[in-house]
Design an enzyme around this catalytic site. Structure first.
Site, PDB file in Angstrom:
ATOM      1  N   LYS A 108      49.141  64.619  32.634  1.00 26.74           N
ATOM      2  CA  LYS A 108      48.832  64.403  31.219  1.00 26.74           C
ATOM      3  C   LYS A 108      49.280  65.775  30.309  1.00 26.74           C
ATOM      4  O   LYS A 108      49.998  65.832  29.592  1.00 26.74           O
ATOM      5  CB  LYS A 108      47.488  63.727  30.794  1.00 26.74           C
TER       6      LYS A 108
ATOM      7  N   ARG B 177      37.762  58.215  27.160  1.00 25.35           N
ATOM      8  CA  ARG B 177      37.510  58.339  28.538  1.00 25.35           C
ATOM      9  C   ARG B 177      36.393  57.299  28.958  1.00 25.35           C
ATOM     10  O   ARG B 177      35.927  57.270  30.079  1.00 25.35           O
ATOM     11  CB  ARG B 177      37.019  59.823  28.971  1.00 25.35           C
TER      12      ARG B 177
ATOM     13  N   ARG C 284      46.336  73.314  41.390  1.00 27.71           N
ATOM     14  CA  ARG C 284      46.539  73.610  39.927  1.00 27.71           C
ATOM     15  C   ARG C 284      46.112  74.928  39.680  1.00 27.71           C
ATOM     16  O   ARG C 284      44.687  75.239  39.720  1.00 27.71           O
ATOM     17  CB  ARG C 284      45.864  72.636  39.217  1.00 27.71           C
TER      18      ARG C 284
ATOM     19  N   ARG D 154      40.636  76.619  37.652  1.00 26.59           N
ATOM     20  CA  ARG D 154      39.550  76.107  36.832  1.00 26.59           C
ATOM     21  C   ARG D 154      38.244  75.788  37.847  1.00 26.59           C
ATOM     22  O   ARG D 154      38.525  75.337  38.978  1.00 26.59           O
ATOM     23  CB  ARG D 154      39.691  74.766  36.119  1.00 26.59           C
TER      24      ARG D 154
ATOM     25  N   ARG E 269      34.599  64.229  39.865  1.00 22.69           N
ATOM     26  CA  ARG E 269      35.446  63.838  38.657  1.00 22.69           C
ATOM     27  C   ARG E 269      36.198  62.505  38.867  1.00 22.69           C
ATOM     28  O   ARG E 269      36.304  61.719  38.158  1.00 22.69           O
ATOM     29  CB  ARG E 269      36.481  64.958  38.211  1.00 22.69           C
TER      30      ARG E 269
END
Ligand code: AMP
Length: 217
Positions: free
Chosen positions: A13, A88, A127, A160, A171
């Site tokens: 996204k 969300r 990532r 992160r 998550r």
């Protein structure tokens, strides 16, 4: 143009939102980035959000709804927006519906990125992000070494905290419980367009642009 990008963490996204923001000249509103900025600046919102984010949990709806209402009602969003990371929960989607109705915005589209869960897990653990400009890197594809700087702005590249394996698991479970019902909400209201989220960045952008150009009936 008013676009909502929906999907699990790691479906792409953020990457696509940045590209669409350049193409359509509308702001990219990433609730995760806004919260991280608040954490960095140790604002009251940041202090509150950190305890939820560190554990891979969602920040409470009332906080998020108030924040998004202020942003999309502001002048910055008067010619459109790309929402990334909101809504969300179904409560957030319902609140957004009311906010958009009040602003007479009825032309919004919701794009759902479809990516298998094993690919999501490997994308998230690969990532890395530039601390300065937010450019997203993929360890396997971009092949950078420890200490390398962002090639776009020279900022430091970091992973992160919530992309570390233990938090990723949490998550994804929060996504299945709280965020997946949002898909049903937008399917029922006829807003949802599904996009295959596998492939190169350019391939996915092309699919997105094609889908956005098609009128939804
Ligand atoms: P993201 O960068 O979109 O993956 O978001 C990182 C974290 O910020 C999430 O795991 C949540 O803890 C928090 N967050 C971002 N957007 C929302 C939202 N709409 N509702 C609740 N929490 C959020």
């Amino acid at each position: 143009m008013h676009i909502i990008l929906y999907g699990a963490p790691g479906v792409g996204k953020g990457t696509q939102a940045k590209i669409l923001s350049h193409i359509y000249h509308i702001p990219h509103i990433s609730t995760g980035d806004i919260l991280r900025e608040n954490i960095k600046n140790q604002t009251p919102l940041g202090v509150k959000a950190k305890q939820f984010m560190d554990g891979g949990n969602l920040v409470p709806d009332d906080v998020m709804i108030g924040m998004i209402k202020a942003i999309i009602s502001s002048d910055r969003c008067k010619s459109g927006f790309i929402l990334d990371g909101f809504p969300r929960t179904v409560a957030q989607a319902e609140a957004l519906n009311i906010i958009l109705c009040d602003l007479h915005i009825n032309d919004y589209r919701v794009i759902n990125f479809i990516v298998p869960e094993d690919v999501i897990i490997s994308r998230l653990s690969d990532r890395y992000v530039c601390v300065k400009c937010g450019k997203i890197y993929n360890y396997s594809i971009d092949k950078f070494k420890a200490g390398d700087k962002c090639f776009k702005c020279g900022g430091n590249i970091y992973q992160r905290d919530d992309d570390k394996p233990e938090t990723v698991k949490k998550r994804l479970s929060v996504y299945h419980t709280s965020t997946e019902p949002v898909k049903q909400y937008y399917t029922t209201t006829g807003r949802l367009t599904n996009i295959d989220g596998l492939g190169t960045i350019d391939e996915i952008t092309l699919r997105l642009l094609t889908a956005l150009q098609k009128k939804k009936n």
